[in-house]
Write a protein that holds these residues in place. Structure first.
Motif, PDB file in Angstrom:
ATOM      1  N   VAL A   1      43.383  37.843  45.478  1.00 45.92           N
ATOM      2  CA  VAL A   1      43.957  36.580  45.965  1.00 45.92           C
ATOM      3  C   VAL A   1      45.205  36.299  45.131  1.00 45.92           C
TER       4      VAL A   1
ATOM      5  N   LYS B   1      38.259  37.602  33.399  1.00 50.73           N
ATOM      6  CA  LYS B   1      37.749  38.928  32.987  1.00 50.73           C
ATOM      7  C   LYS B   1      37.972  39.114  31.484  1.00 50.73           C
TER       8      LYS B   1
ATOM      9  N   GLU C   1      33.102  39.587  47.353  1.00 49.53           N
ATOM     10  CA  GLU C   1      34.198  40.305  46.719  1.00 49.53           C
ATOM     11  C   GLU C   1      34.105  41.783  47.086  1.00 49.53           C
TER      12      GLU C   1
ATOM     13  N   ALA D   1      38.892  45.595  47.088  1.00 49.25           N
ATOM     14  CA  ALA D   1      39.987  44.605  47.047  1.00 49.25           C
ATOM     15  C   ALA D   1      40.186  44.038  45.644  1.00 49.25           C
TER      16      ALA D   1
ATOM     17  N   GLY E   1      40.990  36.463  40.102  1.00 43.56           N
ATOM     18  CA  GLY E   1      41.005  37.217  38.855  1.00 43.56           C
ATOM     19  C   GLY E   1      42.412  37.239  38.278  1.00 43.56           C
TER      20      GLY E   1
ATOM     21  N   GLY F   1      39.151  38.844  45.568  1.00 37.57           N
ATOM     22  CA  GLY F   1      39.687  40.204  45.723  1.00 37.57           C
ATOM     23  C   GLY F   1      41.161  40.132  46.040  1.00 37.57           C
TER      24      GLY F   1
ATOM     25  N   GLU G   1      32.068  44.695  38.531  1.00 35.33           N
ATOM     26  CA  GLU G   1      32.397  45.373  37.270  1.00 35.33           C
ATOM     27  C   GLU G   1      31.174  45.400  36.348  1.00 35.33           C
TER      28      GLU G   1
ATOM     29  N   ASN H   1      38.751  33.541  37.133  1.00 40.53           N
ATOM     30  CA  ASN H   1      37.944  34.522  36.398  1.00 40.53           C
ATOM     31  C   ASN H   1      38.905  35.383  35.575  1.00 40.53           C
TER      32      ASN H   1
END
Ligand code: PGA
Length: 242
Positions: free
Chosen positions: A206, A7, A161, A165, A226, A204, A95, A5
């Motif tokens: 990772v 973002k 998630e 975190a 992320g 979270g 978010e 992800n």
């Protein structure tokens, strides 16, 4: 299932370099899906590159609107995402819940329309630090999971998630993740008997140091990554070695 992800990160150049590097080094295992969710503006480019370099990496979107037809300036509907070859879509990321004030009703509509349009939702749930400290985690999750009606449970992936975190460098302990994942699975099984095979992935903070322990739990069916997914080598290593 390993999900990148990005973002609101990246550029055309980074997408090109990342796909080039990942496609040369990743060892795709058909039983472990690999999903790339770049910002929507790079979906077209990503689809073209993946067709050429690595068809087994599936495309996901981070964002769409819950109506197919509406006079909505700036909107993207789920049919448009399927035009770009998207198979997955992230729904209810914290978010988005915060910045777009997404209620359970909005999320429920999004989940339904995604499925109608043949997109598989990656439905994110998780508690804030304040809620965790107030021992509210399970109540919050129960409420968030109410957006999922029983007839669509088995068509979704759930991402746990914890908000505290995400992007903090502070991942949840494996024992805590296990407790919460098994709680989520119980809730879903109570909704429908077809929830037996539902995947619950963790996200979270990772990274290369913690992915192995988290993923080794039999309660964890995948990872939603992320910040660490922006680096092609890190993402490839996590995928190949998990
Ligand atoms: P992070 O983000 O890995 O940077 O914590 C995860 C996510 O928000 O999906």
């Amino acid at each position: 299932m390993i999900i990148a992800n990005w973002k609101m990160n990246g550029s055309k150049e980074l997408v090109i370099k990342w796909i080039d590097s990942v496609s040369q080094n990743i060892q795709i295992n058909k039983k472990k899906e690999c999903i790339f969710c770049p910002p929507n503006c790079y979906l077209d480019l990503t689809q073209t590159l993946l067709k050429d370099k690595c068809k087994d990496i599936k495309l996901g979107s981070q964002l769409f609107d819950s109506e197919l037809l509406a006079p909505l300036t700036g909107g993207t509907n789920p049919k448009m995402l399927t035009d770009f070859g998207c198979k997955f879509v992230i729904v209810g990321h914290s978010e988005q819940r915060i910045h777009h004030a997404e209620s359970n009703q909005i999320l429920s509509n999004k989940l339904e329309i995604a499925i109608e349009t043949s997109l598989k939702p990656i439905f994110c749930v998780g508690e804030s630090l304040q809620q965790k400290e107030a021992n509210q985690t399970k109540n919050i999750l129960l409420d968030q999971l109410n957006a999922l009606s029983s007839n669509i449970v088995d068509k979704c992936v759930i991402a746990y998630e914890p908000v505290w975190a995400i992007g903090t460098g502070e991942h949840a302990e494996t024992s805590y993740i296990e407790e919460i994942h098994s709680f989520i699975k119980e809730i879903l099984k109570a909704k429908t008997s077809s929830a037996n095979n539902i995947s619950v992935v963790y996200g979270g903070s990772v990274n290369l140091d913690n992915y192995r322990e988290i993923y080794s739990s039999n309660q964890v069916d995948g990872l939603l990554i992320g910040g660490a997914s922006l680096d092609s080598n890190t993402f490839t290593k996590i995928y190949n070695m998990s």
